[in-house]
Each structure stands twice: as C-alpha cells, then as structure tokens.
Design an enzyme around this catalytic site. Structure first.
Site, PDB file in Angstrom:
ATOM      1  N   ASP A  60       0.955  -0.832  -0.171  1.00 45.30           N
ATOM      2  CA  ASP A  60      -0.048  -0.132   0.002  1.00 45.30           C
ATOM      3  C   ASP A  60       0.678   1.562  -0.268  1.00 45.30           C
ATOM      4  O   ASP A  60       2.167   0.882   0.263  1.00 45.30           O
ATOM      5  CB  ASP A  60      -0.927   0.196   0.820  1.00 45.30           C
ATOM      6  N   GLU A  86      -0.347  -0.817   5.645  1.00 43.23           N
ATOM      7  CA  GLU A  86       1.263  -0.966   6.873  1.00 43.23           C
ATOM      8  C   GLU A  86       0.922   1.075   6.937  1.00 43.23           C
ATOM      9  O   GLU A  86       1.708   1.164   8.273  1.00 43.23           O
ATOM     10  CB  GLU A  86       2.438  -0.846   5.893  1.00 43.23           C
TER      11      GLU A  86
END
Lengths: 356, 356
Positions: B71, B125
């Site tokens: 991400d 994350e």
C-alpha cells in the site's frame, strides 16, 4: 398576554423572564414593550430593529439615559421563572430583566421627572458586537442617545460600578521546522519554543491603578493554546491566544503597545480590541447619582456597553439588581429586595433632580 | 494488465507504481501479484485478506523472511510514474514499491535458493495498526512467519538499518479553575501551569546509547498542545501530547517509567505504545547478511514493522532502495541504481547461503 406596567416591579420582572427572548428572538418581547410604551403620552418612541428608544421631552436642564438589553443567553432548562419569596430564579432574571423591569416601571410611571430621560431597550447584547442594538442605534441615530449621563442597568448588586476595563486579544506565535518525530533533531520544535511565552505570562504581575478613587485590576492571560501537526511530526507552529483586560486609563493603542513590548521577540497579531470606559465620576450628573445611591461605588472589571457611551462622550455607570457573577449561569437569580431598591432609588433621584 | 515478473526490476517497479494501491485499495495489486506467484511451482502461496505469503519448501537449514507492504499513502498528484533515466518518480516509488519489485523478482526467479525464503506482500501498513496485514498474519498464522531472520524492504538507501526505536505517546495535563477573564485572579490558569512542562522538554538532552555497535538517538517532543475554553474564560485544562522515541535497549515499560519520572508532578496518560527492536546483529543469519551487503550498518530511528518480527523472536533489519526521508512526500522517487543493487545483493546472498 400584554405586559402590565402598573404591576409590582417583581411581578413585572417575572413576566419579562417568562417572555423568552434569547438573542435573535427579541421580536415578541419588544412588541410587548412597544405596545405599552406607546400608551404613554409623555414618551416619544422610536423603534430600530428590535430595539426601542423612548424619550421624555420636557426641556429639563439635564438628560439621562437608562438602558438595558432585553435578550438573554440560550435556554438552559431554566424557564419559567420561580419566585421563592426572596429570590426570583430563571433565565435572564439577573442578566438583566430585573433592570429592564425597573426601567419600564419608571418609563410608564414618571410622566414629569426632574431630569429628561431617554430609555433604551435593545437587542443582541449577548452575541457578536455587529448585531448589538445599542451599537446600531449609536451608529444610525446618535442624536437619540445625546445625554449628560447614562445608567446601564447591568447587574451590579444594586451598587454603582463605574467605568469598565478595556479588552484586547492577541495571538502570540512561535515557528519551527517540521521533521519526523523519529528524527526530531532535524527539526525545530515550535511548542517547546512557546515555553518562554508561558513563562512570561506565569510571572506577570497585574497593574492595579486607582482612577477617580476606584482601584481597577488588570489581567493578562493565555485563554487558548494550540500547536502541532500530527502525533509523529515535530510541530512548526504554536499559537497562544492572550486576553489583556486593561484599566480605562489606557487607550487601546497603549494597551497594544504594552502587550507588544511584553511579548518582545515573538510574532504577535491583534485579533480583537474594545476600549475601556473612564468612570467619569467628576461629572456633576454622575456625582449627584452616586450621592443618591449612597456613595457606594466600585470599579467595573468586565467590559460592558458603558464603553459605547464613553465613545459618544457620555459618562456612564453600571447600576442594576443582581450579582454580576451569576450572569450566564444556569442557576441565575435576582434578589427581590435589590429590584425594589433600584426602582426606589432611581425614582427618588429622577424626581428630585436639577429641574429646569 | 498482468505483471511481468521476468521484466527488468526497474520496469517492474514502474508497473507496480502505476497500479494505484492507496491503503484500503490493495485488491487489484494483490490480485495481480497472486496471479503471477501462483504460476511458480516452487512457491506455496497463502492469501489472507489482501496480503500474500509465498514460501519455498526446500528443507534448507535456514529460513529468511523478505517482506514488503504493497500500500501507499494517499494520492497527491504524483501518478503515473516517471523514469528520468536515473530516478523513478511517483507515489510509492520510494515507500516501497522498489523494494516490492526486488522481492517479486527474487520470488519468481529463484526456484532453488540456498536459504528457504518466505516472501510476504502485505496490506495497510500506512494506516491504523489494527488493519496492518503483517500484524494480522502474525496473529492468525504465526506459523507462516517462522524464520531465522527477516528483511523488511523499507527504504534505507540500500544500506542495512538494524532494529528500530520504540515509540510511545502520553498526554501530560494541567488543571486549573475557570473564571471570567475580566476577573482572572478568581481562577487558576491551566495554560500558564503548562510552562513547566515545556521548560522541561526544552531542556531535555537526548540519550544516545550504543547497541551492537550502532548509535541510537532518542527524542522527547511535544507534538500537540491544546488548552482553553473560550476567549473570555480562564482555562481550567491544558494538555500536551508528548512523543517519546526510545532506543531498543528500553522496554515499553521502562520507557513509560522514564517519561512518568520526567513529568513528575503532572497528570499523565498513556495513549499509544510500540516496542523497539534490538538490532540482533549477533545472530549468524544477520551477520552473514550484513557481510553480504558489505558491512555497512546503521541504526533505524523510525519505528517500522521490524518490531513485529522481534516480538516473534526473529531478528530483523530494514533493507531497501530509496531514501527513507522521502517517504510520504509528494516528490518521492527511488534511484534506479539502488533498486538494481538491492536485487543483485540479495540474489547473491540467497544463492550462496548455508544450504542444506
């Protein structure tokens, strides 16, 4: 239900309290007051918005303003009124429908006072200055307010509170440099930089000048503080909002100069300012009033609309029933004895004045 | 368009950058990665949410985790990618699709490494820990993460950054007593009371312990400050949010004890805490890796997911292309040379390991 201005002043206060008039919602109470004042042949009534000016035109050598705002702060589960035999409880009882009731009794019941009187009942005192009814009258029709002396019937425990302190607000800021808080040494912490601002404030000693025999008491306080970007970022800005309450021997410009010097080395921005009002107790009309009340006078610490009269060159005092520290509190009340005493004192003074 | 894992690692990085995957939107990129890894007969693939674990099962004497999050932080007018011949620009190029491309190349292209490898490609994350894919795997399937050593491919300028500092956050508060600011002496100013908190922070001297030969650098910083009720009220509360970044020789409990002692006399509340990770450079697998990279090792100041491996008892380091200080910046980029060097270094190390 129409107001009965021949009723006892305490009952009239209760009727006014029960006529809800939170700021912005003064139409009903103003309509009711206007309807009664219009019946009094000795009064010339002018309406501006939801504010009323009612004047005697007897050609007396002195003219006095008696003013009160008809609005209240918001409802707080404190209506209707409740009379416990000693105190009248309820929203606006203290701030300031007791004073308004006194003024209405005098307006209706004194057709031939020895001093000409300008009664003012105005809207929106509890909200932004731009909506304040007294301010609007003073700008649109200052001629209606011309007088030798003004009494603002704000709660003052039925004693005279003379003049008022001024108030200004500044934002004092520090700047720094952002960095990730994991590598804080690469940035500069603006909140840490504000320590010195708070140290100076904590060490501040209040000036307490004596003016016309009254001891004022200044105050310099942080009222808000804000800083920071995110919980993992070294902050690059911190702002302390400071409120300076200054005695009326200082102008707004002098007050700002003082604060600017006080925060020397920091970025400073003025966000609000209102002048104080000198007590003006050297004026004959003021002296006569103080004598009539019994000579008890104290300084007014809070800012009130008396300052608007000062700007017009009219000495003004606060004088009304109710404890000023109860204003805006849910449990506000007004002692019945103070309402009656204020009415009696003013009636005596107004009917024994200098005459023509 | 499917990903081509046989392409040059720089071209693969660009393809990954162009596959937008802001946190919460990782389905497409994870589908694309899964489709390619499923073709590799030497990998056993498990999907949990939008996270993937792909393991070789060769019975080697050592197992290594190579992990990266797929991400990115939100779009900031920085897509699509742009390759200027030296740098690859675009959202996520530095944090951390360069590292993900390296791991994907190794996953597809190394059927018989000398060390067994567990590749992890995980979601979320950059947002709340509760959504973090690596955390979810470590809680639901810790067996999938068992290993002797872990490499987290967070940007570290293609050098080894060992361990990481812990972080905790506390709210340090003062209380006072409200009063109208016109009569400030009747109250107690909680913002002025915070001066001492800021004084202590401004005087703080950072501890810089040396652990396994690496010098860490702690930090204790106000990151937010908030106080005040209204501009005419003496404030009765002021809260300073403080972030403590602590070296990994201190546990969370020791870190909290230090901060509590530091702010002795003030109300303190813990709002967030994450442990540090010791560098673990005394472990054979870690030593071998550092030697392979060329012996250059620095401390990791920021908190990263390496701490999650430490909690599992697995020594872990950060090692990936890209300047960590560019992470989350609009202008982030990754040097092409670093992507290629990381791939080559890891390939060499993984194919020259301890074997069976």
């Amino acid at each position: 239900m129409p107001l009965d201005l021949t009723a006892d002043v305490v009952d009239l206060t209760a009727a006014l309290v029960d006529l809800e008039s939170v700021s912005g919602n003064e139409r009903a109470i103003t309509d009711a007051i206007e309807a009664e004042l219009a019946k009094a042949a000795h009064l010339s009534v002018t309406r501006i918005g939801n504010s009323l000016v009612a004047r005697t035109e007897l050609g007396r050598s002195e003219r006095v303003v008696i003013a009160g705002h008809v609005d209240t702060v918001p409802l707080n589960d404190n209506l209707p009124s409740r009379n416990d035999g000693t105190l009248l409880h309820g929203l606006g009882s203290c701030d300031m429908k007791g004073g308004v009731a006194v003024a209405l009794k005098l307006a209706a019941g004194l057709p031939t006072p020895e001093r000409d009187i300008t009664f003012v009942f105005y809207e929106c005192e509890e909200v932004d200055a731009v909506r304040n009814g007294l301010r609007i009258i003073s700008e649109q029709r200052p001629d209606l307010l011309e007088a030798d002396f003004a009494i603002l019937m704000e709660p003052s425990d039925a004693g005279v509170e003379a003049g008022c302190q001024g108030t200004l607000r500044v934002e004092v800021s520090t700047t720094g440099e952002r960095a990730h808080s994991a590598r804080s040494w690469r940035g500069k912490n603006a909140i840490h930089g504000a320590a010195e601002i708070l140290n100076r404030l904590a060490a501040y000693e209040a000036r307490m000048p004596v003016i016309d025999g009254l001891e004022y008491h200044e105050g310099l306080n942080a009222v808000l503080i804000n800083g920071g970007v995110a919980t993992n970022v070294i902050p690059d800005r911190c702002t302390v909002t400071v409120n300076y309450r200054f005695a009326p021997d200082r102008s707004e410009a002098e007050a700002l100069a003082y604060v600017t010097e006080f925060f020397d080395g920091f970025e400073i921005a003025l966000t609000d300012s209102a002048p104080g009002a000198l007590p003006g107790l050297d004026r004959p009309a003021a002296k006569a009033f103080v004598d009539a009340v019994g000579g008890q006078v104290g300084p007014k610490f809070g800012w009130t609309d008396v300052a608007r009269f000062t700007v017009l060159g009219i000495p003004a005092v606060n004088y009304g029933p109710g404890d000023p520290t109860l204003a805006h509190k849910q449990e506000e009340y007004v002692p019945l004895e103070q309402i009656r005493r204020c009415e009696q004192t003013l009636r005596t003074w107004l009917t024994s004045g200098p005459g023509a």
